[in-house]
Scaffold this motif. Structure first.
Motif, short mmCIF file in Angstrom:
data_model
loop_
_atom_site.label_atom_id
_atom_site.label_comp_id
_atom_site.label_asym_id
_atom_site.label_seq_id
_atom_site.Cartn_x
_atom_site.Cartn_y
_atom_site.Cartn_z
N LEU A 328 0.83 -1.20 0.00
CA LEU A 328 0.00 0.00 0.00
C LEU A 328 0.86 1.25 0.00
CD1 LEU A 328 -2.87 1.36 0.49
CD2 LEU A 328 -2.23 1.34 2.90
N GLY A 331 2.92 1.84 -3.09
CA GLY A 331 2.10 2.27 -4.22
C GLY A 331 2.00 3.77 -4.33
N TYR A 345 -6.73 -1.48 -3.48
CA TYR A 345 -5.56 -2.28 -3.87
C TYR A 345 -5.96 -3.73 -4.13
CZ TYR A 345 -0.98 -4.54 -3.52
OH TYR A 345 0.15 -5.29 -3.77
N ARG A 349 -6.33 -5.81 -7.82
CA ARG A 349 -5.59 -7.05 -8.10
C ARG A 349 -6.55 -8.15 -8.55
NH1 ARG A 349 -1.83 -9.38 -3.44
NH2 ARG A 349 -3.86 -9.56 -2.38
N MET A 498 -3.54 2.61 -6.76
CA MET A 498 -3.85 1.24 -6.37
C MET A 498 -4.18 0.36 -7.57
SD MET A 498 -3.34 1.10 -3.07
CE MET A 498 -1.84 1.92 -3.69
N ALA A 501 -0.81 -0.20 -9.59
CA ALA A 501 0.08 -1.13 -8.90
C ALA A 501 -0.04 -2.53 -9.49
CB ALA A 501 -0.23 -1.16 -7.41
#
Length: 626
Positions: A328, A331, A345, A349, A498, A501
């Motif tokens: 986190l 990022g 986040y 993903r 986020m 990332a």
């Protein structure tokens, strides 16, 4: 969607390679570089979305005069391309990047106003010897820079790339720290690093012969009402085509596109518009364990997905996500205290497993008036007419009652509301948006830190924007303040960092500038009244959605963090906010931090947001200072 980095006034190829490599997560599909010895170096990491075969960067103009590295998407690039081709422009690719180059060659900086999208780019003009850094209207795409001695300049999508240069001062900016504790984020132009600055949204930076100028190229102040539109229904009729067009433009891609779906009004409206196109669509939702039942939206989202016949994928998160904060913090490269980022986040993903692009409802609350604080402003206007002694006594009484730990406590909101009513309008709104007013921060600091911060403390970022609005009542001014603060610096910054990332491009059609400018002239009652919010959007969505969606209580993108933190408080005290760590930093008084922890654990006051912001800050210190 990509990552960009570079320098002007120097051309260190090894440094450029390191800077560009640090942004690989933003662009996993390829990389490129352009250098002119001693003058400039541009680097690019690519996430291929449009023209997968022909859109590689850095990209030069046909005559070689310009070279650009570009992060973002221009949603109206196909219409611009046709217009430019009719004027004689020739194109070698199908990319929006080449359209940007062609538009700039014909119009220069005025071309920025033609772009409908999210972007941050660096454009090198060889003949003029100038580098232009430009950022989109709301700052959906980030851009940082660092000025070095001798007129040299570095730039990058994220601070981590600039930190690859040993000349960049990575010391702590105390004014930025002070603002972070109140707002969750560091407002532009500062960053948490003394030697790094953010280019603010809607601004352009020009470097020429070692000299830098920065100018605002876009703003959107409240405007006088449109006399032709006098009812909610008339406004809905006028805005609906703009909203539908914005949603459709945000689907332009050569890769799979999905959508976040919470079951709330904003995301449901987007999914309804997408489903009406008859294309296959993947939707994504997050939920929680038993302790998060009051925050749960998956059943409603699942039912809506079934109603529209779209695929539905759900993710369940538990308190365990608090245990690993390093991804986190890395990022953002800065402390970022909104815990919604942690949810974003994990949702990003999960989403990236199936699609490369996802549409989200970010901006719906700001543009159409969905926050309870807007209604609070209406009520505060009535309280202003009540004698100050009465509201002061009410505020003191509420403080004596204490504050239960539930984040939705009526008592908590009433106390905050009445305390804010004693302040001027700009500071009032800032107190409702922030979490730590100056007096609270000053108690938290050590005596030495308090004195150092006092010398650099700046006027409240939110209050400044509120007071700058040139037209409108308090709701209109709050709308303007959120377009400059809460939306770009909290919501959109979190969404970008986020999602990127994981190499996911999230698009936000409610932030379309044509829609924003149309709503800038909407009278406040078209957004919110004492009994209703998002009135225009609800009137539009009423044509697209089942009735139960319009009646559903607003939850927002949140989770049972207060309960999670309370359960984890012994670990927090031992691992993150213990006296030894605090004394080593020398920033905060360990006794005051202990008071926050104890009051939160015992249910005296809800300090969840404050505790979380301190935990994130400590993690940032360990990663970037230690």
């Amino acid at each position: 969607m990509c990552g960009i980095a570079g320098m002007v006034g120097l051309s260190d190829e090894a440094l450029l390679a390191a800077m560009t490599a640090s942004l690989r997560h933003r662009g996993p599909d390829g990389s490129g570089a352009y250098t002119e010895p001693g003058r400039v170096a541009l680097g690019h990491r690519r996430l291929a979305i449009v023209d997968l075969a022909g859109g590689a960067q850095p990209m030069g103009s046909a005559d070689g005069a310009l070279c650009v590295v570009f992060n973002g998407e221009i949603y109206n690039f196909q219409a611009l391309r046709r217009e430019l081709a009719a004027q004689g422009a020739a194109f070698r690719t199908r990319s929006d990047t080449e359209v940007l180059l062609a538009a700039w060659q014909r119009e220069g900086p005025a071309a920025l106003h033609r772009l409908r999208g999210q972007f941050a780019f660096a454009l090198w003009d060889r003949s003029e010897g100038t580098l232009v850094l430009a950022r989109d209207r709301l700052g959906q795409k980030p851009l940082y820079y660092a000025a070095l001695p001798g007129g040299r300049l570095l730039f990058a999508s994220e601070p981590k790339a600039l930190l690859r240069c040993p000349e960049v001062d990575r010391g702590l900016d105390l004014a930025a720290l002070d603002a972070y504790l109140d707002l969750y984020y560091v407002p532009p132009p500062r960053s948490i690093f003394a030697g790094i600055r953010q280019l603010p949204p809607g601004h352009v930076l020009t470097w020429r012969a070692g000299q830098v100028t920065i100018e605002r190229w876009w703003d959107c102040e409240p405007r006088p009402p449109d006399p032709r539109l006098t009812t909610v229904e008339a406004w809905a009729e006028a805005v609906a085509p703009t909203l539908r067009e914005a949603i459709e433009l945000h689907t332009v891609a050569d890769v799979p596109v999905g959508a976040y779906l919470s079951g709330g009004l904003d995301s449901s409206t987007i999914v309804a518009a997408l489903a009406s196109r008859g294309q296959a669509l993947h939707t994504f939702c997050v939920g929680y364990g038993p302790e998060g039942a009051s925050y749960e939206e998956r059943p409603q989202a699942r039912a809506l997905a079934q109603h529209f016949g779209v695929s539905f994928h759900e993710l369940e998160l538990r308190a365990e996500i608090l245990e690993d904060l390093e991804p986190l913090v890395r990022g953002f490269d800065e402390p970022f205290g909104s815990w919604a980022a942690l949810l974003g986040y994990h949702l990003a993903r999960f989403t990236r497993e199936r699609v490369t692009v996802a549409l989200a409802g970010d901006g719906g609350d700001e543009v159409f008036g969905g926050y309870p604080r807007y209604r609070g402003l209406l009520l505060s206007g009535r309280v202003d007419r009540v004698p100050a002694a009465v509201t002061g006594l009410a505020g003191r009484a509420l403080r004596l009652l204490g504050e239960p730990t539930t984040a939705r406590s009526l008592r908590r909101w009433a106390r905050q509301f009445l305390e804010g009513c004693a302040l001027p309008p700009g500071e009032r709104y800032a107190s409702w948006v922030g979490t730590m007013p100056p007096a609270v921060r000053d108690r938290l600091y050590t005596r030495e830190t308090r004195a150092r911060v006092a010398a650099v403390r700046e006027p409240n970022f939110v209050a400044q924007a509120f007071n700058k609005a040139g037209f409108g009542d308090m709701v209109a001014r709050a709308w303007y303040a959120d377009l400059h603060g809460f939306l770009p610096e909290n919501i959109l910054r979190s969404t970008d960092r986020m999602s990127m990332a994981h190499g996911l491009e999230v698009r936000v059609p409610f932030c379309d500038h044509v829609l924003l400018e149309q709503m800038a002239s909407a009278p406040s009652p078209m957004r919110v009244t004492a009994r209703a919010s998002k009135r225009v959007l609800r009137a539009i969505a009423g044509r697209w959605l089942p009735p139960e969606v319009l009646q559903r209580k607003k939850l927002g993108f949140t989770a049972p963090f207060g309960a999670w933190l309370k359960a984890a408080e012994p670990i927090i005290a031992r691992e993150w906010l213990h006296a030894e760590a605090l004394q080593r930093r020398g920033l905060f008084d360990p006794r005051e931090v202990e008071r926050l922890l104890v009051e939160h654990r015992r249910g005296v006051r809800d300090h969840a947001h404050r505790i979380w912001s301190l935990i994130v800050l400590e993690q940032w210190m360990r990663l970037y200072v230690d």
